[in-house]
Design a protein around this motif. Structure first.
Motif, PDB file in Angstrom:
ATOM      1  N   LYS A  80       0.605  -0.964  -0.149  1.00  0.00           N
ATOM      2  CA  LYS A  80       0.040  -0.567  -0.137  1.00  0.00           C
ATOM      3  C   LYS A  80       0.873   1.504   0.124  1.00  0.00           C
ATOM      4  O   LYS A  80       0.775   2.252  -0.907  1.00  0.00           O
ATOM      5  N   LYS A  84       1.493   4.212  -2.884  1.00  0.00           N
ATOM      6  CA  LYS A  84       1.365   5.561  -2.380  1.00  0.00           C
ATOM      7  C   LYS A  84       2.546   6.414  -2.811  1.00  0.00           C
ATOM      8  O   LYS A  84       2.766   7.647  -2.984  1.00  0.00           O
ATOM      9  N   TYR A  85       3.752   5.670  -2.280  1.00  0.00           N
ATOM     10  CA  TYR A  85       5.034   6.919  -2.652  1.00  0.00           C
ATOM     11  C   TYR A  85       5.448   6.704  -3.788  1.00  0.00           C
ATOM     12  O   TYR A  85       6.643   6.842  -5.029  1.00  0.00           O
TER      13      TYR A  85
END
Length: 383
Positions: A80, A84-85
């Motif tokens: 996750k 996100k990054y």
């Protein structure tokens, strides 16, 4: 100048699937580089069998790779956060199921973001791919390379315990069912739901379009379901049965395998998986029987004859009437002494006919399902 030359000869260039990667020999020497080449090629083949391309994309960025190791219980969190990054990663196959640790490969450009993940987890470690290879326990590295070798020859299974070459088909079915449920999906929906990249999502939705399960929607990258779940399930099952049959019989392309035909009058016994057939030219006290896997059998000549094959190099067990092994013979000897030659295009014709029959059967089931749905529609409307 001497130092520059010394530095230059420490760099080697290796090509993987048309991708040229420069790697530094370093303190590990050529043995480490050799293991690294086997590792990277194994990962490429492993991901290819899974329908993934992450390792290929990482190598296209250059050979400067890092390994992030962390607790298996944190895998979902890491995935996750990586999303996100914007961290591209390739997940290593889990060889030791009881170790509690997993590893992913990332590019060095993502190290600052990977350190953020480690900071948030409160645990984990990062190391260069060269140090990972050099410092790995030799037994662990050997097992990993052995896994890749088995996977390449089709003997290994994915961590999900499904055959590797069926992983993509399973995902097609899941995405299709999801599309039937939502009635309309887009590429971002599929990426988010199934944790795959854009290329995979487009490929799967393209296959579903070819199957007639979805069609392009009003806007770009949007797809509308054109089947209900029952019709889609029927089509998937039909494709699965056909794929299983084709997979079983395609092995005859191996030069050590040779086709044979067996009259069904020679069947002495059968069960769900195999048939026991009398070996032609044996009878009386010397009668011999051969068990044949049904997965390797095609019915021809109106169902009166079986088309199968023998492996010339394999040693076959021959049985008597009480199913006791009496002797063993090489496939080549059995073929030469007991079975008639098969004309070369017989299997091609049989496979073509089988495909046509399967296609017709699927179409009939879909037509019946459609007629049933139309018949039930007025009743629902009356309610």
């Amino acid at each position: 100048m001497a130092d520059e030359i010394s530095e230059a000869v420490q760099i080697i260039r290796v090509t993987f699937d048309s991708i040229e990667v420069a790697m530094k020999v370093g303190s590990g020497g050529l043995n480490t580089i050799k293991d690294l080449c086997l590792f990277l090629k194994g990962m490429l083949d492993y991901e290819k069998s899974m329908g993934k391309t992450s390792m290929r994309k990482l190598l296209m960025k250059g050979g400067d790779l890092q390994v992030l190791q962390f607790q298996e219980s944190d895998l979902k969190k890491v995935k996750k956060m990586a999303k996100k990054y914007g961290i591209l990663y390739s997940e290593l196959p889990k060889i030791h199921k009881d170790s509690g640790m997993v590893e992913i490969v990332i590019h060095s450009e993502a190290v600052p973001r990977a350190n953020l993940i480690i900071q948030k987890l409160g645990t984990g470690s990062l190391t260069s791919i060269e140090d990972y290879m050099k410092n790995s326990e030799q037994s662990d590295l050997g097992e990993l390379l052995k896994f890749f070798e088995k996977q390449k020859s089709g003997n290994a299974q994915t961590p999900s315990e499904e055959a590797a070459d069926r992983a993509v088909d399973g995902l097609i079915e899941k995405v299709g069912m999801y599309a039937m449920e939502k009635e309309k999906v887009n590429i971002d929906d599929v990426r988010e739901k199934f944790s795959i990249d854009e290329i995979q999502a487009k490929d799967i939705l393209g296959k579903l379009t070819s199957m007639g399960a979805v069609e392009n929607g009003e806007s770009e990258n949007t797809y509308k379901a054109v089947m209900d779940k029952d019709a889609f399930s029927n089509r998937i099952q039909g494709y699965k049965q056909l794929a299983d049959r084709i997979s079983a019989i395609q092995s005859y392309s191996n030069p050590s395998l040779t086709d044979i035909t067996i009259s069904k009058t020679l069947i002495a016994e059968e069960n769900e998986r195999a048939v026991k057939t009398r070996v032609p030219g044996t009878w009386g006290a010397n009668v011999r029987y051969l068990w044949i896997n049904k997965e390797n059998v095609l019915d021809i000549h109106g169902g009166k004859t079986m088309l199968t094959f023998l492996d010339k190099e394999k040693e076959y067990k021959l049985y008597d009437e009480q199913n006791r092994v009496t002797e063993k013979k090489k496939g080549d000897e059995l073929y030469k002494n007991h079975y008639d030659p098969v004309e070369m295009n017989l299997r091609q014709r049989a496979e073509k006919q089988k495909k046509a029959e399967e296609k017709q059967r699927i179409q009939q089931k879909l037509k019946a399902a459609s007629e049933k749905k139309l018949a039930e529609a007025p009743q629902r409307k009356g309610r």
